[in-house]
Design a protein around this motif. Structure first.
Motif, PDB file in Angstrom:
ATOM      1  N   GLU A  89       0.852  -1.185   0.000  1.00 39.88           N
ATOM      2  CA  GLU A  89       0.000   0.000   0.000  1.00 39.88           C
ATOM      3  C   GLU A  89       0.893   1.242   0.000  1.00 39.88           C
ATOM      4  OE1 GLU A  89      -3.113  -0.213  -0.488  1.00 39.88           O
ATOM      5  OE2 GLU A  89      -3.740  -2.161   0.296  1.00 39.88           O
ATOM      6  N   PRO A  91       0.882   5.667   0.549  1.00 40.78           N
ATOM      7  CA  PRO A  91       0.121   6.859   0.932  1.00 40.78           C
ATOM      8  C   PRO A  91      -0.512   7.493  -0.309  1.00 40.78           C
ATOM      9  CG  PRO A  91       2.244   6.833   2.045  1.00 40.78           C
ATOM     10  CD  PRO A  91       2.267   5.702   1.036  1.00 40.78           C
ATOM     11  N   GLY A  92      -1.764   7.852  -0.178  1.00 42.72           N
ATOM     12  CA  GLY A  92      -2.486   8.416  -1.308  1.00 42.72           C
ATOM     13  C   GLY A  92      -3.374   7.404  -2.003  1.00 42.72           C
ATOM     14  N   GLY A  93      -3.173   6.106  -1.726  1.00 43.51           N
ATOM     15  CA  GLY A  93      -4.062   5.086  -2.258  1.00 43.51           C
ATOM     16  C   GLY A  93      -3.660   4.429  -3.561  1.00 43.51           C
ATOM     17  N   SER A  94      -2.436   4.654  -4.034  1.00 40.25           N
ATOM     18  CA  SER A  94      -2.049   4.068  -5.325  1.00 40.25           C
ATOM     19  C   SER A  94      -1.463   2.659  -5.198  1.00 40.25           C
ATOM     20  CB  SER A  94      -1.041   4.983  -6.041  1.00 40.25           C
ATOM     21  OG  SER A  94       0.142   5.092  -5.281  1.00 40.25           O
ATOM     22  N   ALA A 101      -5.446   4.714   1.485  1.00 40.39           N
ATOM     23  CA  ALA A 101      -4.891   6.061   1.378  1.00 40.39           C
ATOM     24  C   ALA A 101      -3.831   6.333   2.438  1.00 40.39           C
ATOM     25  CB  ALA A 101      -6.006   7.096   1.485  1.00 40.39           C
ATOM     26  N   ALA A 102      -3.933   5.642   3.583  1.00 38.19           N
ATOM     27  CA  ALA A 102      -3.007   5.900   4.689  1.00 38.19           C
ATOM     28  C   ALA A 102      -2.621   4.593   5.380  1.00 38.19           C
ATOM     29  CB  ALA A 102      -3.634   6.869   5.680  1.00 38.19           C
TER      30      ALA A 102
END
Length: 153
Positions: A89, A91-94, A101-102
């Motif tokens: 995962e 940060p930001g969800g990509s 996202a976090a």
């Protein structure tokens, strides 16, 4: 790869001042993060072609499958399991598999250690990056974060 990633996780987490139980969970997660794709990882290390669609599907699902294997083996440490399940995962969800996202700090550090070690390791289809180049890329991606600076040191 797992041993190198675990060593980098241990050193970085300690330098960040994390408590011993969190450091231990991170090391365990680094050693087991790819449990669901050990055979595929060995195949791909020698493979000269990019991953196939079937291999990509296995890669994208391995965090969830790995955490399930650990649960089935009796692992109950929620930090360890979350780190394995979320180690791709971003940060930001990509990232994947859930597009969080976090992600938590432990999976975030595990991902950084995993990616850094992967970049400086040669594969049959690509040369290793010099450590300085991989460090610069990490620092830029992490926008100069304390995590990145500590890992690089």
């Amino acid at each position: 790869h797992a041993l190198h990633t675990a060593t980098l996780m241990l050193l970085t987490a300690r330098a960040l001042g994390w408590p011993a139980p969190q450091v231990a969970a991170g090391v365990r997660a680094a050693l087991t993060m790819n449990a669901a794709m050990v055979e595929l990882q060995a195949t791909m290390a020698e493979q000269r072609d990019p991953p196939t669609q079937k291999q990509m599907a296995l890669i994208r699902s391995h965090p969830v499958r790995g955490a399930a294997l650990l649960r089935a083996a009796g692992v109950a440490d929620t930090d360890w399991l979350a780190a394995v399940e979320q180690h791709h995962e971003q940060p930001g969800g990509s990232g994947y598999p859930a597009g969080l996202a976090a992600p938590g700090p432990l999976p975030h550090l595990l991902r950084a250690c995993d990616v850094f070690m992967a970049k400086i390791t040669p594969r049959a289809f690509r040369a290793a990056l010099p450590p300085q180049t991989a460090a610069r890329q990490l620092f830029q991606q992490e926008q100069g974060s304390t995590l990145a600076g500590t890992l690089i040191k």
